[in-house]
Design an enzyme around this catalytic site. Structure first.
Site, PDB file in Angstrom:
ATOM      1  N   GLY A  27      57.391  55.944  88.520  1.00 48.82           N
ATOM      2  CA  GLY A  27      57.155  54.874  89.496  1.00 48.82           C
ATOM      3  C   GLY A  27      58.290  54.701  90.495  1.00 48.82           C
ATOM      4  N   ARG A  57      44.695  62.075  86.588  1.00 45.41           N
ATOM      5  CA  ARG A  57      44.340  60.843  87.288  1.00 45.41           C
ATOM      6  C   ARG A  57      43.307  61.171  88.351  1.00 45.41           C
ATOM      7  NH1 ARG A  57      50.634  59.649  88.199  1.00 45.41           N
ATOM      8  NH2 ARG A  57      51.127  58.920  86.110  1.00 45.41           N
ATOM      9  N   ARG A 150      50.286  50.834  91.867  1.00 46.67           N
ATOM     10  CA  ARG A 150      49.746  52.207  91.899  1.00 46.67           C
ATOM     11  C   ARG A 150      48.406  52.307  91.165  1.00 46.67           C
ATOM     12  NH1 ARG A 150      53.430  57.118  89.693  1.00 46.67           N
ATOM     13  NH2 ARG A 150      52.533  56.443  87.717  1.00 46.67           N
ATOM     14  N   ARG A 161      56.128  53.240  79.856  1.00 47.29           N
ATOM     15  CA  ARG A 161      56.893  53.751  80.994  1.00 47.29           C
ATOM     16  C   ARG A 161      58.056  52.818  81.342  1.00 47.29           C
ATOM     17  NH1 ARG A 161      53.846  57.887  83.873  1.00 47.29           N
ATOM     18  NH2 ARG A 161      52.350  58.486  82.280  1.00 47.29           N
TER      19      ARG A 161
HETATM   20  N1  GDP Z   1      60.727  67.244  80.847  1.00 50.76           N
HETATM   21  C1  GDP Z   1      59.720  67.262  81.694  1.00 50.76           C
HETATM   22  N2  GDP Z   1      59.287  66.125  82.246  1.00 50.76           N
HETATM   23  C2  GDP Z   1      58.252  66.199  83.122  1.00 50.76           C
HETATM   24  C3  GDP Z   1      57.626  67.410  83.464  1.00 50.76           C
HETATM   25  N3  GDP Z   1      56.630  67.158  84.346  1.00 50.76           N
HETATM   26  C4  GDP Z   1      56.663  65.831  84.572  1.00 50.76           C
HETATM   27  N4  GDP Z   1      57.629  65.243  83.835  1.00 50.76           N
HETATM   28  C5  GDP Z   1      58.022  63.823  83.782  1.00 50.76           C
HETATM   29  O1  GDP Z   1      57.086  63.112  83.034  1.00 50.76           O
HETATM   30  C6  GDP Z   1      57.082  61.757  83.447  1.00 50.76           C
HETATM   31  C7  GDP Z   1      55.649  61.265  83.574  1.00 50.76           C
HETATM   32  O2  GDP Z   1      54.995  61.971  84.598  1.00 50.76           O
HETATM   33  P1  GDP Z   1      53.535  61.519  85.060  1.00 50.76           P
HETATM   34  O3  GDP Z   1      52.669  61.336  83.877  1.00 50.76           O
HETATM   35  O4  GDP Z   1      53.082  62.466  86.114  1.00 50.76           O
HETATM   36  O5  GDP Z   1      53.763  60.054  85.654  1.00 50.76           O
HETATM   37  P2  GDP Z   1      54.485  59.544  86.981  1.00 50.76           P
HETATM   38  O6  GDP Z   1      55.858  60.156  87.039  1.00 50.76           O
HETATM   39  O7  GDP Z   1      54.504  58.077  86.810  1.00 50.76           O
HETATM   40  O8  GDP Z   1      53.620  59.968  88.135  1.00 50.76           O
HETATM   41  C8  GDP Z   1      57.878  61.715  84.745  1.00 50.76           C
HETATM   42  O9  GDP Z   1      59.158  61.181  84.451  1.00 50.76           O
HETATM   43  C9  GDP Z   1      58.003  63.155  85.154  1.00 50.76           C
HETATM   44  O10 GDP Z   1      59.203  63.410  85.843  1.00 50.76           O
HETATM   45  C10 GDP Z   1      58.111  68.609  82.845  1.00 50.76           C
HETATM   46  O11 GDP Z   1      57.645  69.711  83.066  1.00 50.76           O
HETATM   47  N5  GDP Z   1      59.149  68.468  81.983  1.00 50.76           N
HETATM   48  N1  ADP Z   2      60.289  52.876  98.982  1.00 53.41           N
HETATM   49  C1  ADP Z   2      59.086  52.470  98.531  1.00 53.41           C
HETATM   50  N2  ADP Z   2      58.663  51.225  98.785  1.00 53.41           N
HETATM   51  C2  ADP Z   2      57.482  50.787  98.329  1.00 53.41           C
HETATM   52  N3  ADP Z   2      56.615  51.525  97.593  1.00 53.41           N
HETATM   53  C3  ADP Z   2      57.000  52.773  97.288  1.00 53.41           C
HETATM   54  C4  ADP Z   2      58.240  53.321  97.739  1.00 53.41           C
HETATM   55  N4  ADP Z   2      58.342  54.595  97.275  1.00 53.41           N
HETATM   56  C5  ADP Z   2      57.212  54.837  96.583  1.00 53.41           C
HETATM   57  N5  ADP Z   2      56.396  53.756  96.587  1.00 53.41           N
HETATM   58  C6  ADP Z   2      55.097  53.598  95.901  1.00 53.41           C
HETATM   59  O1  ADP Z   2      55.413  53.382  94.528  1.00 53.41           O
HETATM   60  C7  ADP Z   2      54.461  54.020  93.682  1.00 53.41           C
HETATM   61  C8  ADP Z   2      55.191  54.978  92.744  1.00 53.41           C
HETATM   62  O2  ADP Z   2      55.665  56.098  93.481  1.00 53.41           O
HETATM   63  P1  ADP Z   2      55.476  57.585  92.937  1.00 53.41           P
HETATM   64  O3  ADP Z   2      55.908  58.494  94.009  1.00 53.41           O
HETATM   65  O4  ADP Z   2      54.107  57.772  92.366  1.00 53.41           O
HETATM   66  O5  ADP Z   2      56.566  57.560  91.740  1.00 53.41           O
HETATM   67  P2  ADP Z   2      56.913  58.653  90.638  1.00 53.41           P
HETATM   68  O6  ADP Z   2      56.431  59.982  91.109  1.00 53.41           O
HETATM   69  O7  ADP Z   2      58.410  58.602  90.541  1.00 53.41           O
HETATM   70  O8  ADP Z   2      56.243  58.201  89.383  1.00 53.41           O
HETATM   71  C9  ADP Z   2      53.458  54.707  94.578  1.00 53.41           C
HETATM   72  O9  ADP Z   2      52.312  53.884  94.700  1.00 53.41           O
HETATM   73  C10 ADP Z   2      54.189  54.822  95.913  1.00 53.41           C
HETATM   74  O10 ADP Z   2      53.298  54.791  97.011  1.00 53.41           O
END
Ligand code: GDP
Ligand code: ADP
Length: 211
Positions: A27, A57, A150, A161
């Site tokens: 996030g 998703r 999100r 998380r």
């Molecule tokens: N160690 C590791 N972490 C990963 C990998 N791919 C994604 N992640 C981490 O898993 C966490 C959850 O990812 P995700 O389910 O896509 O959720 P989101 O980061 O909230 O969009 C995040 O902190 C990612 O950086 C991987 O290949 N290896």
């Molecule tokens: N600087 C920001 N200000 C406000 N909302 C943001 C900013 N950066 C990202 N977001 C929003 O926050 C949410 C989480 O970002 P995301 O890129 O999915 O995070 P992550 O990949 O680290 O899990 C998304 O809905 C995104 O559009």
């Protein structure tokens, strides 16, 4: 092509540009920032497509955001030595396969890995030598709001998380762990900081592609 440039290209082909690790709490804005990089520098960067056992998703495509697999499939490939690193996060497995990184490096692109803190620690044991960047939010409250807005998580997943985020926020301050910590408050400012630390590598790749 000059001899110097030829040598440079040969060296780049052997070792490739330095990869980039984006880490930080779920996030915090990692995917948002890396999508901006891929949009602006499509031929310079390539995304390391991880494997995961979590459910896709809405809008996520198998092979693009992740390779979505079962736990059995993933464990089999891990046992066969096909992964650089893997970790359990929020009840699911995630991992970077050797093939994911090699596919990007074969295109002479900067490989971006979006991985959690366990992944960072494990990548540190390899010879990948990436630039390590942590993306954080100004506070856990801001992070919670972004995750809720999100609308991708159940209440249970969201709480998991947030718990992982508290650990991440504390441990990421360890001196020397990251080359840069970006506080993603204003998105454009965060993106500028990201581009600034990557400017030299971006230029190198752009130069090598011109020749
Ligand atoms: N160690 C590791 N972490 C990963 C990998 N791919 C994604 N992640 C981490 O898993 C966490 C959850 O990812 P995700 O389910 O896509 O959720 P989101 O980061 O909230 O969009 C995040 O902190 C990612 O950086 C991987 O290949 N290896
Ligand atoms: N600087 C920001 N200000 C406000 N909302 C943001 C900013 N950066 C990202 N977001 C929003 O926050 C949410 C989480 O970002 P995301 O890129 O999915 O995070 P992550 O990949 O680290 O899990 C998304 O809905 C995104 O559009």
């Amino acid at each position: 092509m000059s001899w110097r440039r030829l040598c440079g290209v040969a060296a780049a082909a052997m070792t490739g540009p330095r990869p980039v690790v984006l880490s930080g709490p779920s996030g915090a804005g990692k995917s948002t920032l890396l999508k901006m990089l891929l949009k602006d520098y499509g031929n310079v960067f390539g995304f390391s497509v991880s494997h995961t056992t979590r459910q896709p998703r809405v809008g996520e495509v198998n092979g693009k955001e992740y390779h979505f697999v079962t736990r059995e499939q993933m464990q089999k490939e891990i046992d066969a030595g096909e992964f650089i690193e893997h970790a359990e996060f929020s009840g699911n497995m995630y991992g970077t396969s050797k093939a994911a990184v090699q596919a990007v490096q074969a295109r002479n692109q900067i490989c971006i890995l979006d991985i959690d803190l366990q992944g960072v620690k494990n990548i540190k044991k390899t010879d990948l030598k990436p630039i390590y960047i942590s993306v954080q939010t100004p506070s856990i409250e801001v992070l919670e709001k972004r995750l809720r807005d999100r609308q991708t998580e159940s209440e249970e997943s969201l709480q998991k998380r947030l718990n992982a985020a508290r650990v991440d926020m504390e441990l990421s301050n360890e001196p020397g762990l990251f080359d840069l910590i970006i506080i993603n408050n204003d998105l454009q400012k965060a993106y500028s900081e990201l581009k600034e630390i990557l400017a030299e590598e971006i230029q190198k790749v752009q130069e090598s592609k011109k020749s």
